[in-house]
Design a protein around this motif. Structure first.
Motif, PDB file in Angstrom:
ATOM      1  N   LYS A  22     -24.348 -32.449 -67.665  1.00 21.72           N
ATOM      2  CA  LYS A  22     -24.713 -31.881 -68.957  1.00 21.72           C
ATOM      3  C   LYS A  22     -25.045 -30.401 -68.828  1.00 21.72           C
ATOM      4  CE  LYS A  22     -29.488 -33.515 -68.555  1.00 21.72           C
ATOM      5  NZ  LYS A  22     -30.504 -34.396 -69.160  1.00 21.72           N
ATOM      6  N   LYS A  23     -24.862 -29.697 -69.898  1.00 14.97           N
ATOM      7  CA  LYS A  23     -24.991 -28.233 -69.903  1.00 14.97           C
ATOM      8  C   LYS A  23     -26.449 -27.848 -70.116  1.00 14.97           C
ATOM      9  CE  LYS A  23     -20.329 -27.736 -71.702  1.00 14.97           C
ATOM     10  NZ  LYS A  23     -20.030 -29.177 -71.586  1.00 14.97           N
ATOM     11  N   GLU A  24     -27.138 -27.514 -69.047  1.00 15.61           N
ATOM     12  CA  GLU A  24     -28.540 -27.125 -69.098  1.00 15.61           C
ATOM     13  C   GLU A  24     -28.691 -25.740 -68.495  1.00 15.61           C
ATOM     14  OE1 GLU A  24     -30.749 -29.866 -66.764  1.00 15.61           O
ATOM     15  OE2 GLU A  24     -29.123 -30.158 -65.337  1.00 15.61           O
ATOM     16  N   ALA A  25     -29.795 -25.093 -68.840  1.00 19.57           N
ATOM     17  CA  ALA A  25     -29.982 -23.698 -68.439  1.00 19.57           C
ATOM     18  C   ALA A  25     -29.938 -23.519 -66.929  1.00 19.57           C
ATOM     19  CB  ALA A  25     -31.314 -23.185 -68.988  1.00 19.57           C
ATOM     20  N   VAL A  26     -30.641 -24.389 -66.201  1.00 24.82           N
ATOM     21  CA  VAL A  26     -30.686 -24.244 -64.748  1.00 24.82           C
ATOM     22  C   VAL A  26     -29.300 -24.407 -64.150  1.00 24.82           C
ATOM     23  CG1 VAL A  26     -31.674 -25.208 -62.633  1.00 24.82           C
ATOM     24  CG2 VAL A  26     -33.070 -25.013 -64.670  1.00 24.82           C
TER      25      VAL A  26
END
Length: 660
Positions: A322-326
């Motif tokens: 999934k597309k997460e900031a980290v």
């Protein structure tokens, strides 16, 4: 007279000659019978001579062929003796002298070839000698010649038997293959061997190639060298490459250590292990007639069997999360790692045989670039979406503020920033667009401005004005202190930092005024004197004010003891201000009126003074300490240390689920 005498003499001579003729006629008649008898005998002799002449011609012809065959036949015997000796030598194996063994093997091959050729030559001469003619079929030498032919045909088959399974040459070549495998196994995976070892391996391959075993050489080479590389990689504990799947991790943070390992291991595998194997292939097969294809095919199979696809597979798994900031930082790390080995990849996997590796690597790079760009351009939106969450109940700095600030600082570091620019440039080029770097900087500013708006929105949710002021004081202090002297501070500018300093001081003043600032008025001396100009005081008023002060202090302290200032410097600063507001006035009031209160206590036993000035100071000095536990949507408040590996915040900043 003279004439008559001449005639008489002539008559006598004629008479004599006639007699001689009669005698000669008789003799001639007798000779005819003898000649007829001789003629018959001459005819028989002629027939016999013709037969003899025929036999002599045949014998002469056979003799000539046999004479020609005698020399090669003698050589056949000598060559066979040599072959027997060579077989005995080869049966002992390569031993320690591979050069001598290869030389012996080459002699063996040449001797077998020479034996075969000489046998063919002798057989041809004997078969063409017409010794099977019916006229001589009963001759003694025919049997001997046939025996020789049988022997020669058996000798001619020596090479075929030697090359068949179990044959001397076949066994020797098998031993040579084993020696090749042993030599390749002994070559360390992280360094090129000495030139003499390479020469020995080349000589073995050349000898096997001369015997139509080049494909087997390649198979042995690939199997042995792949095994060596795999063993070296297994020492690194690469199980994570195969074990990680989309169903096994919710956030990239849970596999962050594996990604860092992947970067190091990929560089090691490409720059150290596979680079050496590529160079070794070039060295070993440089004399091969089909060097380019042989070397490329060989290296490609070694790379595949060594597990290069596992590295690519792991990278693909991470990109599908999934597309997460980290994840943006991890994708940039992955891109940097891939970019670091890019030139090596292009050099090592340039051949047609490496087409699948090239294709998979390009696909991985594309996923990394697309994923990183998508996350970056959505960061400000994801920060804005967190505005609906509740701020910390203790007035501390929200984890999101801490996370985003430090995240932006880290993203602006030279290593990450240059990588991000490169990634965005590549992405833009795929869309036939050019990159304006100012857009990236503006996006970073936008993220911080969104977090400022979030702070303003969260502040309005507090019902307690003092807590609201403490919250703003906390966050302005944090934004000021933890951006000053950083890349983010440079980006936002001096005026922006100064603005947060002023805001912090403003809300600090409000906090003191609306909370602790009310306490000094409760211990004022106004109205304590009973009579104007007198010295007598109203003890009931003094007692009342002590009670009111104590009650107000307890209420404030009880509430504020749950509030936190996450920075040590800010805690010290605010405590000192509170002490300056509260303790001096209370200490002065206590010094003036405590004696009279002590007399009342002594007479009535009624205790009205709960705290000494020192006690108040100690209590105030213990305020705002971080507590172990959880408040609202933040974790325990600890010293702000710039770390961003906060899984809860990271999960909040994930916009989309894992892609299939």
């Amino acid at each position: 007279m003279h004439g008559i005498e001449k005639i008489k003499a002539a008559r006598e001579i004629l008479k004599f000659n006639i007699e001689k003729s009669r005698e000669l006629g008789v003799e001639i008649g007798d000779s005819g019978c003898r000649l007829e008898s001789c003629g018959q005998r001459l005819n028989f002799l002629a027939d016999a001579l013709r037969t003899i002449a025929c036999k002599c011609t045949l014998y002469k012809m056979i003799g000539r062929d046999i004479d020609r065959a005698i020399g090669p036949a003698a050589s056949v015997v000598k060559i066979f003796d040599v072959i027997c000796g060579l077989e005995k030598t080869l049966s002992t194996g390569p031993s320690d002298d591979i050069s001598a063994y290869l030389t012996t093997l080459k002699w063996m091959e040449e001797a077998l070839g020479l034996l075969t050729d000489n046998c063919k030559l002798v057989i041809s001469w004997l078969e063409n000698s017409n010794c099977n003619s019916s006229s001589v079929a009963e001759s003694w030498y025919v049997m001997n010649v046939n025996k020789c032919l049988n022997i020669l045909r058996q000798l001619q088959a020596t090479e075929e038997r030697s090359r068949a399974k179990g044959g001397a040459l076949m066994v020797a070549l098998d031993k040579l293959e084993s020696e090749l495998a042993s030599s390749l196994t002994d070559i360390a995976p992280l360094s090129l061997p000495l030139p003499n070892i390479i020469q020995n391996v080349q000589a073995i391959i050349d000898r096997l190639d001369a015997n139509h075993r080049f494909d087997k050489c390649m198979s042995i080479y690939i199997e042995v060298r792949s095994s060596n590389v795999r063993k070296t990689l297994e020492e690194l504990d690469l199980d994570y490459l195969e074990e990680i799947s989309l169903t096994e991790f919710d956030s990239v943070l849970s596999v962050e250590s594996h990604i860092d390992q992947w970067r190091e291991h990929l560089e090691f595998a490409v720059k150290d292990l596979l680079d050496i194997e590529h160079r070794l292939c070039n060295e070993i097969f440089q004399k091969s007639a089909s060097k380019d294809s042989s070397c490329t095919d060989c290296f490609a199979k070694i790379a595949v069997q060594s597990g290069i696809h596992s590295f690519i597979k792991f990278g693909n798994t991470i990109t599908r999360g999934k597309k997460e900031a980290v994840k943006l930082l991890k994708l940039l790390d992955m891109f940097a790692a891939l970019n670091k080995v890019r030139s090596d990849f292009n050099r090592l996997f340039s051949g047609k045989a490496c087409g699948e590796i090239q294709s998979q690597t390009r696909d991985l790079i594309k996923k990394v670039v697309n994923g990183a760009c998508e996350i970056f351009w959505q960061l400000s939106l994801q920060v804005e979406l967190q505005r609906t969450i509740s701020p910390p109940a203790n007035g501390s700095v929200p984890r999101l503020v801490n996370f985003v600030t430090e995240y932006c600082n880290q993203l602006l570091e030279d290593e990450y920033w240059s990588t991000l620019i490169q990634v965005v440039e590549i992405h833009q080029s795929w869309n036939h667009e050019s990159l304006d770097k100012r857009l990236l900087l503006n996006e970073m500013r936008k993220i911080i401005m969104v977090i400022e708006l979030n702070i303003e929105s969260w502040e309005k949710t507090y019902e307690d004005d003092s807590l609201s002021n403490l919250f703003l004081m906390n966050n302005h202090w944090y934004l000021c202190k933890y951006t000053k002297g950083t890349k983010l501070g440079e980006l936002m500018g001096h005026e922006w930092i100064r603005g947060h300093e002023e805001n912090m001081e403003y809300y600090e003043t409000l906090y003191l005024k609306e909370s602790w600032g009310k306490l000094p008025d409760l211990v004022s001396e106004e109205g304590l004197v009973l009579f104007p100009g007198g010295r007598a005081i109203d003890r009931q008023v003094v007692k009342k004010r002590f009670k009111e002060f104590t009650k107000a202090f307890d209420e404030i302290y009880k509430r504020h003891s749950h509030w936190e200032l996450c920075d040590k410097g800010l805690r010290w600063r605010v405590r000192q201000l509170v002490l300056q507001v509260v303790v001096p006035s209370y200490s002065s009031y206590l010094a003036k009126y405590m004696p009279s209160m002590e007399l009342e206590v002594a007479s009535t036993g009624d205790q009205h003074i709960k705290y000494t000035a020192e006690t108040l100071g100690n209590m105030i000095s213990s305020l705002f300490e971080p507590k172990v536990g959880k408040y609202g949507n933040t974790t325990k408040c600890t010293e702000l240390n710039g770390k961003i590996n906060n899984s809860i915040v990271a999960n909040h900043l994930s916009s989309t689920p894992a892609a299939a």
